[in-house]
Design an enzyme around this catalytic site. Structure first.
Site, PDB file in Angstrom:
ATOM      1  N   GLU A   4      -1.046  -1.292  -4.900  1.00 18.97           N
ATOM      2  CA  GLU A   4      -2.255  -0.518  -5.141  1.00 18.97           C
ATOM      3  C   GLU A   4      -2.029   0.411  -6.323  1.00 18.97           C
ATOM      4  O   GLU A   4      -1.034   1.134  -6.381  1.00 18.97           O
ATOM      5  CB  GLU A   4      -2.627   0.304  -3.903  1.00 18.97           C
ATOM      6  CG  GLU A   4      -3.923   1.070  -4.090  1.00 18.97           C
ATOM      7  CD  GLU A   4      -4.350   1.784  -2.835  1.00 18.97           C
ATOM      8  OE1 GLU A   4      -4.975   1.145  -1.974  1.00 18.97           O
ATOM      9  OE2 GLU A   4      -4.026   2.982  -2.716  1.00 18.97           O
ATOM     10  N   ASP A  58       0.881  -1.164   0.000  1.00 18.87           N
ATOM     11  CA  ASP A  58       0.000   0.000   0.000  1.00 18.87           C
ATOM     12  C   ASP A  58       0.923   1.220   0.000  1.00 18.87           C
ATOM     13  O   ASP A  58       1.412   1.633   1.044  1.00 18.87           O
ATOM     14  CB  ASP A  58      -0.895  -0.013   1.246  1.00 18.87           C
ATOM     15  CG  ASP A  58      -1.838   1.169   1.290  1.00 18.87           C
ATOM     16  OD1 ASP A  58      -2.284   1.622   0.227  1.00 18.87           O
ATOM     17  OD2 ASP A  58      -2.120   1.647   2.412  1.00 18.87           O
ATOM     18  N   ASP A 118      -2.533   1.020   7.205  1.00 20.81           N
ATOM     19  CA  ASP A 118      -1.736   0.798   5.992  1.00 20.81           C
ATOM     20  C   ASP A 118      -1.300  -0.670   5.890  1.00 20.81           C
ATOM     21  O   ASP A 118      -1.234  -1.231   4.798  1.00 20.81           O
ATOM     22  CB  ASP A 118      -0.504   1.702   5.982  1.00 20.81           C
ATOM     23  CG  ASP A 118      -0.872   3.155   6.164  1.00 20.81           C
ATOM     24  OD1 ASP A 118      -1.261   3.795   5.176  1.00 20.81           O
ATOM     25  OD2 ASP A 118      -0.793   3.632   7.318  1.00 20.81           O
TER      26      ASP A 118
END
Length: 183
Positions: free
Chosen positions: A68, A7, A141
């Site tokens: 991501e 992420d 996160d």
């Protein structure tokens, strides 16, 4: 299958490793964040992210890396930092010959919670359930990175079959090229 989910972020880059196959119980191997100081120069922050991701790759030896996909937000500065951290993760994986998959935030949320509009608390709750953890991974996160890895494990078989079908179709419909001189 062992997947490192990333992420991306400049201050906190979430990382999480999940192992398993679609249709079977998954197992968390590790989760955390690579942190950089906000006051540091951007180049130094990217080096720190690179070192942190390399450390996770060395320690956990994933077969795939799921990152991501960066999408446009209102704050261009935030998008740039996220995109730069994302590029570092992809570079680290490519350097080792690891396949990289990009998943959108809504795709990850839909895979893990059933809704592409789920909030961070819902994602953390479902990651906790799916991986049979005692508590949601902190910070968020890290939970998001685990969700990316879960999403990839669950979607990889279908995505692979789709890519094979597209490649077979292209081969079947490609124009026949005759050798030079034969017409």
């Amino acid at each position: 299958m062992r997947v490192l989910g990333v992420d991306p972020g400049l201050t906190r880059c979430g990382v999480g490793v999940v192992e398993g196959t679609a249709g079977r119980p998954l197992r968390m191997v590790g989760a955390g964040v690579v942190r950089t100081p906000a006051e540091a120069d951007i180049a130094e922050r990217l080096v720190l992210i690179e070192r942190g991701i390399e450390q996770w790759l060395d320690e956990h030896r994933p077969e795939y890396v799921a990152v991501e996909r960066v999408f446009s937000q209102h704050n261009v500065r935030t998008v740039m930092g996220t995109a730069q951290a994302s590029a570092v993760a992809m570079l680290c994986a490519a350097r080792r010959g690891l396949p990289v998959a990009l998943h959108t935030p809504s795709e990850v949320k839909a895979a893990v919670t059933g809704s592409g509009r789920a909030d961070k608390a819902q994602v953390g709750s479902m990651v906790t359930r799916i991986l049979r953890l005692d508590a949601p991974p902190k910070p968020a996160d890290a939970a998001d990175a685990l969700a990316l890895a879960i999403c990839h494990i669950w979607r990889a078989p279908a995505t692979g079959r789709l890519q094979q079908a597209v490649a077979a179709h292209r081969r079947a419909t490609a124009p026949v090229r005759l050798p030079k001189g034969i017409r």
